[in-house]
Write an enzyme that holds these catalytic residues in place. Structure first.
Site, short mmCIF file in Angstrom:
data_model
loop_
_atom_site.label_atom_id
_atom_site.label_comp_id
_atom_site.label_asym_id
_atom_site.label_seq_id
_atom_site.Cartn_x
_atom_site.Cartn_y
_atom_site.Cartn_z
N ASP A 1 0.84 -1.21 0.00
CA ASP A 1 0.00 0.00 0.00
C ASP A 1 0.87 1.26 0.00
O ASP A 1 2.06 1.21 0.30
CB ASP A 1 -0.96 0.01 1.19
CG ASP A 1 -0.25 -0.10 2.54
OD1 ASP A 1 0.77 -0.83 2.64
OD2 ASP A 1 -0.70 0.55 3.50
N GLU B 1 0.25 -0.97 5.73
CA GLU B 1 1.39 -0.45 6.49
C GLU B 1 1.24 1.05 6.72
O GLU B 1 1.78 1.59 7.69
CB GLU B 1 2.70 -0.74 5.73
CG GLU B 1 3.97 -0.57 6.55
CD GLU B 1 4.56 0.84 6.51
OE1 GLU B 1 5.48 1.11 7.30
OE2 GLU B 1 4.10 1.69 5.70
#
Lengths: 305, 305
Positions: B20, B74
């Site tokens: 991400d 994350e």
């Protein structure tokens, strides 16, 4: 909702009130406490609406023709205001010699009103990862300067046609932030300026731009004030009938819309305006009744009910 | 996604990366400009993920068994972190003698990492109609004091096991306001404190509470830092293979999760970490290639590919 008598009287009076309130704040349902009625809307302005509804029900043949107007969206941005929509789309529905807006005034006649405008004061920054904050420029930190100016601001008190208007400049919103680990690149403070009716909207906007010189200021919505119209004969006759010493209206009210349509209009209604929008909003029922009795006396003088 | 070789080697190395990115800021689609690849995620951390994918495709028989881990979430609150979920639910999948997290480090080995915590600093006020602002207390104006403290704050630089960690305390969000005509009764500033690995989360939270003494401070999420583990033999062998002088990692990374599981772990990947999350995020393709070549050399020494 607009409802009218058509009795062929010499004079037509408009009685107007809004039906919406600001958001509740743990103050619903409404509750009785002796003669006090507590809860959201009791002051602003179900009390005034109750007066108008009771007059409509109990005074079928008033000495003046009456137009009742109940409308929505007074407590949100000016563009949505129900009375404004009627004024734009059917101004003839609002025609009259005089208007009473039953906003809370503590049953004192209040002349004119402050204007109001909202503006967005945008503060720029540079985004960066918050672990490497020195690569960015924090827009929220920089907005501290905007809040400093608001805290240092000393609002004016302005005399207009004999009444004193108290101004105010306040933040009513602030927003900033992209994600929990990003230095924000933008923070926007929304300010609300309440300005005396000696100023136009354009003059008021200039003043706000000067206060926030160096920042990007954009007007989001506005409504002009209204000078007190108490010298007008229709206003004077009402004032004589209900008594008391008139004073300036602090809050913007739709009296300004009638002023724009050319009709003198005043604020007069039950409830302490200092408690409008307050978490502790409340009104004395006796005051609602007293207000209704005075209005009824004015509208029935020389006639039976 | 977790994928492993099972070649019976003496040592197992974990190569990990998150998929991400932070929100786009007008920097998609990705574009080429000579040797530069511009756009969101090029640094943090599609470059490192590309290195790992290419190793997986081209090094079928490495000299150490490999575990590849690609995970989500994350860049959001720690509770959602994909690597954290694997660590909780299947810690055996992450077992290894050493881990390389391919976060951007400018291809320099970075040891340990700062911890991070977020806290909400709430400022109270009293609601009132903004036309009668003197009846209320403006929470947004009062939040100016919180911003004053942030602007005056001087973050520390802390030496831990020979590496210097740079701390930071920043607002990452601010919110306040009820309606455009109401004095706000609450303003919340969300702050992010990046703290050196000499402190526990509890010690860091105490520090933030001290900075904002007098305000209501509540911890919203946190992740401990990790001391540099470069003295460990597995870390030392990797460091010798890829070369360079190690330095401290400013940003929190999931290296701390491996530290909690007992495995030494370092950050090592292509891309300038100063450009992570930046509107101008970009990476040199040659650096991605160089990083991949060094990793490949380390993983194939003594064997053909």
């Amino acid at each position: 909702m607009v409802a009218r008598t058509d009795l062929g009287r010499d004079e037509r009076v408009v009685l107007a009130g809004h039906l919406d309130t600001v958001p509740v704040a743990g103050n619903l349902p409404t509750r009785w406490d002796g003669d006090l009625l507590w809860g959201r809307g009791t002051v602003d302005m179900k009390g005034g609406v109750a007066v108008a509804l009771r007059l409509a029900a109990h005074v079928p043949a008033p000495n003046r023709d009456l137009t009742y107007v109940f409308y929505d969206n007074e407590e949100v941005e000016a563009a949505k205001n129900g009375l404004g929509r009627v004024a734009r789309n059917h101004p003839e529905w609002l025609a009259g010699d005089f208007a009473v807006l039953l906003e809370p005034t503590g049953s004192v006649v209040e002349g004119g009103c402050n204007g109001t405008l909202r503006a967005a004061v945008a503060v720029p920054g540079t985004a960066a990862h918050s672990a490497r904050w020195w690569m960015g420029a924090n827009a929220i930190h920089a907005a501290g300067e905007v809040l400093d100016r608001l805290r240092a601001y000393r609002p004016a008190e302005v005399e207009v046609d004999g009444l004193v208007y108290r101004e105010g400049l306040n933040a009513v919103g602030i927003t900033g932030g992209i994600a929990g680990n990003v230095i924000p690149d933008r923070c926007v403070v929304t300010v609300n300026y309440r300005f005396a009716p000696d100023k136009s909207v354009a003059e008021a906007a200039d003043h706000v731009r000067k206060v926030f010189d160096g920042f990007d200021v954009s007007l989001t919505d506005s409504a002009p004030g209204a000078r007190p119209g108490l010298a007008h004969p229709a206003a004077a006759s009402f004032l004589a009938a209900v008594g008391g010493t008139p004073r300036a209206k602090d809050g913007w009210t739709d009296v300004a819309r009638f002023a724009e349509l050319g009709a003198p209009a005043v604020n007069y209604g039950p409830g302490d305006p200092l408690l409008a929008h307050h978490d502790e909003e409340r009104v004395q029922v006796a005051e609602i009744e007293r207000c209704e009795q005075r209005m009824r006396a004015w509208l029935t003088a020389g006639r039976g009910t």
